[in-house]
Design an enzyme around this catalytic site. Structure first.
Site, mmCIF file in Angstrom:
data_model
loop_
_atom_site.group_PDB
_atom_site.id
_atom_site.type_symbol
_atom_site.label_atom_id
_atom_site.label_comp_id
_atom_site.label_asym_id
_atom_site.label_seq_id
_atom_site.Cartn_x
_atom_site.Cartn_y
_atom_site.Cartn_z
ATOM 1 N N ARG A 201 -2.263 -0.755 5.432
ATOM 2 C CA ARG A 201 -3.469 -1.284 4.798
ATOM 3 C C ARG A 201 -3.206 -2.674 4.213
ATOM 4 O O ARG A 201 -4.060 -3.552 4.218
ATOM 5 C CB ARG A 201 -3.952 -0.332 3.692
ATOM 6 C CG ARG A 201 -4.618 0.914 4.194
ATOM 7 C CD ARG A 201 -4.906 1.876 3.058
ATOM 8 N NE ARG A 201 -3.715 2.576 2.590
ATOM 9 C CZ ARG A 201 -3.708 3.468 1.599
ATOM 10 N NH1 ARG A 201 -4.819 3.740 0.944
ATOM 11 N NH2 ARG A 201 -2.591 4.074 1.252
ATOM 12 N N CYS B 104 0.861 -1.182 0.000
ATOM 13 C CA CYS B 104 0.000 0.000 0.000
ATOM 14 C C CYS B 104 0.892 1.225 0.000
ATOM 15 O O CYS B 104 1.671 1.421 -0.914
ATOM 16 C CB CYS B 104 -0.981 -0.026 1.165
ATOM 17 S SG CYS B 104 -0.202 -0.125 2.784
#
Lengths: 299, 144
Positions: free
Chosen positions: A252, A247
């Protein structure tokens, strides 16, 4: 000695049901010996506004990252941290947090680097616990410090560095950022601060699957069949695949790493924590812009 | 930093933070967070009047008025973002009622002087720096 697993029907569908617990399960077991509940949030003060009774806080920024080098804490620092939170090597740890367990999954991934065996997520995280009207307290948890052994961090199994990603090109990559970051319109998540990447776009051939697609509207993980539809049918992942997820700074993608590894059972998934803030500023690495996955550069 | 130029309330806030142990600074920030005043009615119904601070991880909206040379500052951020609320509250309490020039003269690195880098991380403190910058820009625009 680990605390008994949550036998919930939903979890039985997943590859590793022992990695999740439900809010019901947790509410019944608060205070049970051998169990420590950890809250890990994006906002460093959220825990102080009210947390699950008995839960301790671990902050990704100030406690899991090395303060100087861009890296995680080392074995000694991790041992000191966990010991101070009352977590022993054999403790069952249940982590929960805000934003669909975004940071909770990140903390779980860091625990995995140190081989902490029994670490689980609370399905639905902080938001579901609150939505269900369950108890919160601002009283600090009473912690009895314990000894946690110094274990060397193992970066070879679930962590990928830039050189690993370059060698991996041609095998499945999942870009879990927003569509705007993937296409190259911007380098940061919408409404998030600029964290410094000089170029925008994605790693060639990476599939775009924003991380939050794995979460239902109440913050719980989507069912096995829904997740299979996304990652197997749509993206094309197949059993035995080696996968790298990335990410912007690796948080994430920890969530996606959790989904692929523990819910769908892919055994060789790595999180590239350098992610776009490294790749997007590195010299002469290949980048593709636009919505298409793009082609591998000729080598 | 030229500390003599710092408005009294901001200087007090800084001294209060620095007098505390690092972990207690979080509690003080939480107190600030809880003290962030509600938006006046006239803005509550007009969110488009507020400016979003992009440097913050959590949504925070600011609105600056300059009346008779005095600055009035309003900010709102969700309860789920107490750190951001705390930052906004420090600035609202420290800047509201000052003259436009006094606000413009606040050193840009004031957020870094609170000793919060260790407690909440330098990256998060950057959100407050962004807020201060936007407040000053709005003050300059409204004074002109």
């Amino acid at each position: 000695m680990s605390v008994a697993f949550d036998p919930a029907e939903k979890f039985a569908e997943y590859a590793h049901p022992e990695r999740l617990v439900s809010t019901d399960w947790l509410a019944e077991r608060l205070g049970e010996p051998g169990l420590v509940v950890v809250e890990s949030d994006e906002d460093v003060l959220l825990y102080e506004t009210g947390h699950i009774p008995g839960a301790v806080k671990i902050d990704w920024h100030t406690e899991l990252n090395d303060p100087v080098v861009r890296d995680y804490v080392d074995g000694e620092q991790f041992a000191a941290l966990l010991g101070s939170k009352g977590i022993a090597r054999e403790t069952t740890v249940v982590i929960y947090g805000d934003k669909n367990n975004w940071w909770a999954a990140y903390a779980l991934w860091v625990f995995t680097l140190f081989g902490h065996e029994d670490v689980r997520l609370l399905d639905g995280g902080r938001d579901l616990w609150i939505a269900e009207g369950r108890e919160l307290t601002t009283a600090p948890a009473e912690v009895t410090p314990v000894e946690y052994p110094v274990v060397e961090r193992d970066d070879t199994v679930v962590r990928a560095f830039k050189e690993d990603v370059l060698a991996h090109l041609g095998k499945p990559l999942i870009d879990v950022r927003s569509p705007e970051e993937y296409s190259g319109e911007r380098t940061t998540a919408p409404a998030y601060p600029e964290e410094g990447a000089l170029r925008a776009g994605h790693i060639p051939t990476a599939a775009s699957v924003p991380w939050a697609r794995a979460a239902a509207s109440d913050g719980t993980f989507r069912s096995r069949s829904e997740l299979d539809a996304i990652y197997r049918d749509e993206v094309g992942l197949a059993d035995g695949d080696e996968v790298v997820a990335y990410c912007r700074i690796g948080e994430r993608s920890s969530h996606t790493w959790f989904v692929l590894t523990h819910l769908l059972g892919f055994e060789r998934v790595r999180n590239y924590d350098g992610s776009w803030t490294e790749w997007g500023s590195a010299v002469r690495v290949p980048i593709v812009t636009g919505e298409a996955r793009g082609e591998l550069p000729a080598r | 930093m030229d500390t003599t130029a710092l408005p009294e309330r901001l200087a007090e806030t800084r001294d209060d933070f620095l007098a505390l142990e690092v972990k207690d600074r979080l509690q003080l920030l939480l107190e600030f967070s809880n003290e962030l005043p509600e938006l006046p009615e006239r803005y509550a119904d007009h969110p488009e009047l507020l400016e979003r601070v992009e440097e913050c991880q959590s949504p925070v909206y600011l609105f600056v008025e300059v009346e008779d040379g005095r600055v009035h500052l309003h900010a709102t951020a969700p309860r789920e973002s107490p750190t951001t609320r705390g930052f906004a509250s420090i600035l609202v309490q420290g800047l509201d009622g000052l003259t436009a020039q006094e606000v413009l003269d606040v050193p840009a690195d004031y957020p870094q002087s609170l000793g919060l880098g260790q407690a909440v991380s330098p990256l998060r403190v950057r959100g407050m720096t962004g807020m201060l910058g936007r407040i000053k820009r709005q003050v300059a625009e409204r004074r002109a």
